[in-house]
Write a protein that holds these residues in place. Structure first.
Motif, PDB file in Angstrom:
ATOM      1  N   VAL A  22       0.929  -0.610  -0.173  1.00 24.40           N
ATOM      2  CA  VAL A  22      -0.215   0.233  -0.343  1.00 24.40           C
ATOM      3  C   VAL A  22       0.877   1.169  -0.020  1.00 24.40           C
ATOM      4  O   VAL A  22       1.622   0.954   1.253  1.00 24.40           O
ATOM      5  CB  VAL A  22      -0.406   0.457   1.051  1.00 24.40           C
ATOM      6  N   THR A  23       1.148   2.251  -0.770  1.00 19.85           N
ATOM      7  CA  THR A  23       1.575   3.430  -1.155  1.00 19.85           C
ATOM      8  C   THR A  23       0.320   4.400  -0.426  1.00 19.85           C
ATOM      9  O   THR A  23      -1.125   4.736  -1.481  1.00 19.85           O
ATOM     10  CB  THR A  23       2.061   3.565  -2.650  1.00 19.85           C
ATOM     11  N   VAL A  24       0.598   5.575   0.088  1.00 22.81           N
ATOM     12  CA  VAL A  24       0.018   6.770   0.621  1.00 22.81           C
ATOM     13  C   VAL A  24       1.196   7.711  -0.157  1.00 22.81           C
ATOM     14  O   VAL A  24       2.194   8.034   0.289  1.00 22.81           O
ATOM     15  CB  VAL A  24      -0.082   6.881   2.190  1.00 22.81           C
ATOM     16  N   VAL A  25       0.765   8.442  -0.784  1.00 21.48           N
ATOM     17  CA  VAL A  25       1.666   9.704  -1.381  1.00 21.48           C
ATOM     18  C   VAL A  25       1.464  11.571  -0.925  1.00 21.48           C
ATOM     19  O   VAL A  25      -0.353  11.532  -0.536  1.00 21.48           O
ATOM     20  CB  VAL A  25       1.560   9.560  -2.896  1.00 21.48           C
ATOM     21  N   GLU A  26       1.990  11.857  -0.512  1.00 12.66           N
ATOM     22  CA  GLU A  26       1.768  13.125   0.144  1.00 12.66           C
ATOM     23  C   GLU A  26       1.833  13.908  -0.613  1.00 12.66           C
ATOM     24  O   GLU A  26       2.994  14.088  -0.793  1.00 12.66           O
ATOM     25  CB  GLU A  26       2.368  13.060   1.513  1.00 12.66           C
ATOM     26  N   PHE A  27       1.366  14.555  -0.937  1.00 15.22           N
ATOM     27  CA  PHE A  27       1.706  16.159  -2.077  1.00 15.22           C
ATOM     28  C   PHE A  27       2.064  16.887  -0.997  1.00 15.22           C
ATOM     29  O   PHE A  27       0.572  17.498   0.006  1.00 15.22           O
ATOM     30  CB  PHE A  27       0.970  16.576  -3.200  1.00 15.22           C
ATOM     31  N   GLY A  28       2.981  17.450  -0.447  1.00 13.95           N
ATOM     32  CA  GLY A  28       3.326  18.159   0.528  1.00 13.95           C
ATOM     33  C   GLY A  28       4.315  19.317   0.370  1.00 13.95           C
ATOM     34  O   GLY A  28       4.716  19.272  -0.271  1.00 13.95           O
ATOM     35  N   ASP A  29       4.139  20.709   1.438  1.00  9.78           N
ATOM     36  CA  ASP A  29       5.224  21.845   1.755  1.00  9.78           C
ATOM     37  C   ASP A  29       5.339  21.503   2.628  1.00  9.78           C
ATOM     38  O   ASP A  29       4.746  21.636   3.745  1.00  9.78           O
ATOM     39  CB  ASP A  29       3.594  22.427   1.199  1.00  9.78           C
ATOM     40  N   LEU A  30       6.588  21.967   2.970  1.00  7.67           N
ATOM     41  CA  LEU A  30       7.506  22.258   3.822  1.00  7.67           C
ATOM     42  C   LEU A  30       7.252  23.123   5.058  1.00  7.67           C
ATOM     43  O   LEU A  30       7.239  22.964   6.008  1.00  7.67           O
ATOM     44  CB  LEU A  30       9.175  21.775   4.222  1.00  7.67           C
ATOM     45  N   GLU A  31       6.125  24.208   4.410  1.00  4.65           N
ATOM     46  CA  GLU A  31       6.054  25.134   5.421  1.00  4.65           C
ATOM     47  C   GLU A  31       4.831  25.289   6.069  1.00  4.65           C
ATOM     48  O   GLU A  31       4.785  25.933   6.350  1.00  4.65           O
ATOM     49  CB  GLU A  31       6.278  26.758   4.608  1.00  4.65           C
ATOM     50  N   CYS A  32       3.794  24.113   5.722  1.00  3.46           N
ATOM     51  CA  CYS A  32       2.864  24.110   5.681  1.00  3.46           C
ATOM     52  C   CYS A  32       2.410  23.492   6.999  1.00  3.46           C
ATOM     53  O   CYS A  32       2.666  21.888   7.685  1.00  3.46           O
ATOM     54  CB  CYS A  32       1.817  23.310   4.468  1.00  3.46           C
ATOM     55  N   PRO A  33       1.741  24.130   8.004  1.00  2.00           N
ATOM     56  CA  PRO A  33       1.004  24.242   9.326  1.00  2.00           C
ATOM     57  C   PRO A  33       0.252  22.774   9.147  1.00  2.00           C
ATOM     58  O   PRO A  33       0.468  22.132  10.440  1.00  2.00           O
ATOM     59  CB  PRO A  33       1.167  24.476   9.714  1.00  2.00           C
ATOM     60  N   HIS A  34      -0.562  21.907   8.735  1.00  4.64           N
ATOM     61  CA  HIS A  34      -1.017  21.276   7.750  1.00  4.64           C
ATOM     62  C   HIS A  34      -0.721  19.812   7.769  1.00  4.64           C
ATOM     63  O   HIS A  34      -0.586  18.871   8.316  1.00  4.64           O
ATOM     64  CB  HIS A  34      -2.403  21.043   6.876  1.00  4.64           C
ATOM     65  N   CYS A  35       0.326  20.282   7.195  1.00  2.91           N
ATOM     66  CA  CYS A  35       1.033  19.366   7.164  1.00  2.91           C
ATOM     67  C   CYS A  35       2.104  18.822   8.075  1.00  2.91           C
ATOM     68  O   CYS A  35       3.211  17.549   7.986  1.00  2.91           O
ATOM     69  CB  CYS A  35       2.154  18.909   6.137  1.00  2.91           C
ATOM     70  N   ARG A  36       2.771  19.350   8.584  1.00  4.49           N
ATOM     71  CA  ARG A  36       3.081  19.550  10.106  1.00  4.49           C
ATOM     72  C   ARG A  36       2.550  18.893  11.188  1.00  4.49           C
ATOM     73  O   ARG A  36       3.159  17.687  11.633  1.00  4.49           O
ATOM     74  CB  ARG A  36       4.232  20.697  10.667  1.00  4.49           C
ATOM     75  N   ALA A  37       1.504  18.761  10.757  1.00  4.63           N
ATOM     76  CA  ALA A  37       0.144  18.432  12.116  1.00  4.63           C
ATOM     77  C   ALA A  37       0.069  16.334  12.053  1.00  4.63           C
ATOM     78  O   ALA A  37       0.363  15.975  11.609  1.00  4.63           O
ATOM     79  CB  ALA A  37      -0.889  19.135  12.169  1.00  4.63           C
ATOM     80  N   ALA A  38       0.516  16.273  10.302  1.00  7.05           N
ATOM     81  CA  ALA A  38      -0.046  15.331   9.635  1.00  7.05           C
ATOM     82  C   ALA A  38       1.286  14.954   9.342  1.00  7.05           C
ATOM     83  O   ALA A  38       0.981  13.363   9.468  1.00  7.05           O
ATOM     84  CB  ALA A  38       0.037  15.184   8.302  1.00  7.05           C
ATOM     85  N   ALA A  39       2.466  14.566   9.638  1.00  6.76           N
ATOM     86  CA  ALA A  39       3.369  14.320   9.341  1.00  6.76           C
ATOM     87  C   ALA A  39       3.369  13.076  10.567  1.00  6.76           C
ATOM     88  O   ALA A  39       3.683  12.205  10.404  1.00  6.76           O
ATOM     89  CB  ALA A  39       4.838  15.669  10.101  1.00  6.76           C
ATOM     90  N   PRO A  40       3.429  13.527  11.612  1.00 12.62           N
ATOM     91  CA  PRO A  40       3.238  12.468  12.950  1.00 12.62           C
ATOM     92  C   PRO A  40       2.236  11.432  12.850  1.00 12.62           C
ATOM     93  O   PRO A  40       2.649   9.944  12.443  1.00 12.62           O
ATOM     94  CB  PRO A  40       2.951  13.104  14.065  1.00 12.62           C
ATOM     95  N   VAL A  41       1.082  11.218  12.207  1.00 14.95           N
ATOM     96  CA  VAL A  41       0.328  10.772  12.274  1.00 14.95           C
ATOM     97  C   VAL A  41       0.791   9.859  11.116  1.00 14.95           C
ATOM     98  O   VAL A  41       0.417   8.708  10.850  1.00 14.95           O
ATOM     99  CB  VAL A  41      -0.577  10.791  11.328  1.00 14.95           C
TER     100      VAL A  41
END
Length: 170
Positions: A22-41
């Motif tokens: 199973v592959t989860v692809v994340e399109f993300g932004d290293l300055e995005c606070p929502h990406c930061r919140a998603a990272a540990p999950v």
């Protein structure tokens, strides 16, 4: 997805087993606070999947909103050339208020990477890879970050461990 320049792998930034089913692809932004919140999950999802789930990062810098997102993405690619992508990924999320060129240079020096490789003219060699990720995101109708795809299908649920486990279970 073969939308990257020749020699550039869209699955170049993988966390977890490369052969996970199973592959989860994340399109993300290293300055995005929502990406930061998603990272540990997302990390916990992979870490507790017994090798069944892998995470693939693709750059989608929201440069109109986050002034350092593009330079951070270029720096991350420079780190990746040294096998250290996730180091910069983690540093960026830990210090989102410190992503200017002097900060990126300091992170590089601390990692034993030539600071001139991660910012300025020399970092521009990574622009085609970042741009290709961004264009792939546009083609996948990415409008914000984080945007997740599970086995190439858009994921629209909450970014919670419970919801993602349900979606990635087979």
């Amino acid at each position: 997805m073969s939308d990257l320049p020749a020699g550039t792998d869209p699955y170049r930034h993988v966390y977890g087993a490369a052969d996970a089913p199973v592959t989860v692809v994340e399109f993300g932004d290293l300055e995005c606070p929502h990406c930061r919140a998603a990272a540990p999950v997302l990390r916990e999802l992979v870490d507790t999947s017994a090798g069944r789930v892998r995470l693939v990062w693709r750059h989608f810098p929201l440069f109109e909103v986050h002034p350092h997102a593009l330079t951070a993405a270029l720096a991350a690619e420079a780190f990746a050339a040294h096998g250290r992508f996730w180091d910069l990924h983690d540093a960026a999320f830990a210090h989102q208020d410190r992503l200017g060129d002097p900060d990126l240079r300091r992170y590089a020096a601390e990692a034993g990477i030539d600071p001139d490789d991660v910012v300025g003219d020399r970092a521009q060699r990574w622009a085609t890879a970042v741009e290709a990720d961004y264009l792939a995101g546009l083609a996948a109708h990415v409008a914000g970050t984080p945007t997740l795809l599970v086995d190439d299908e858009p994921y629209t649920g909450p970014v919670t461990l419970t919801a993602l486990r349900l979606r990635t279970a087979r």
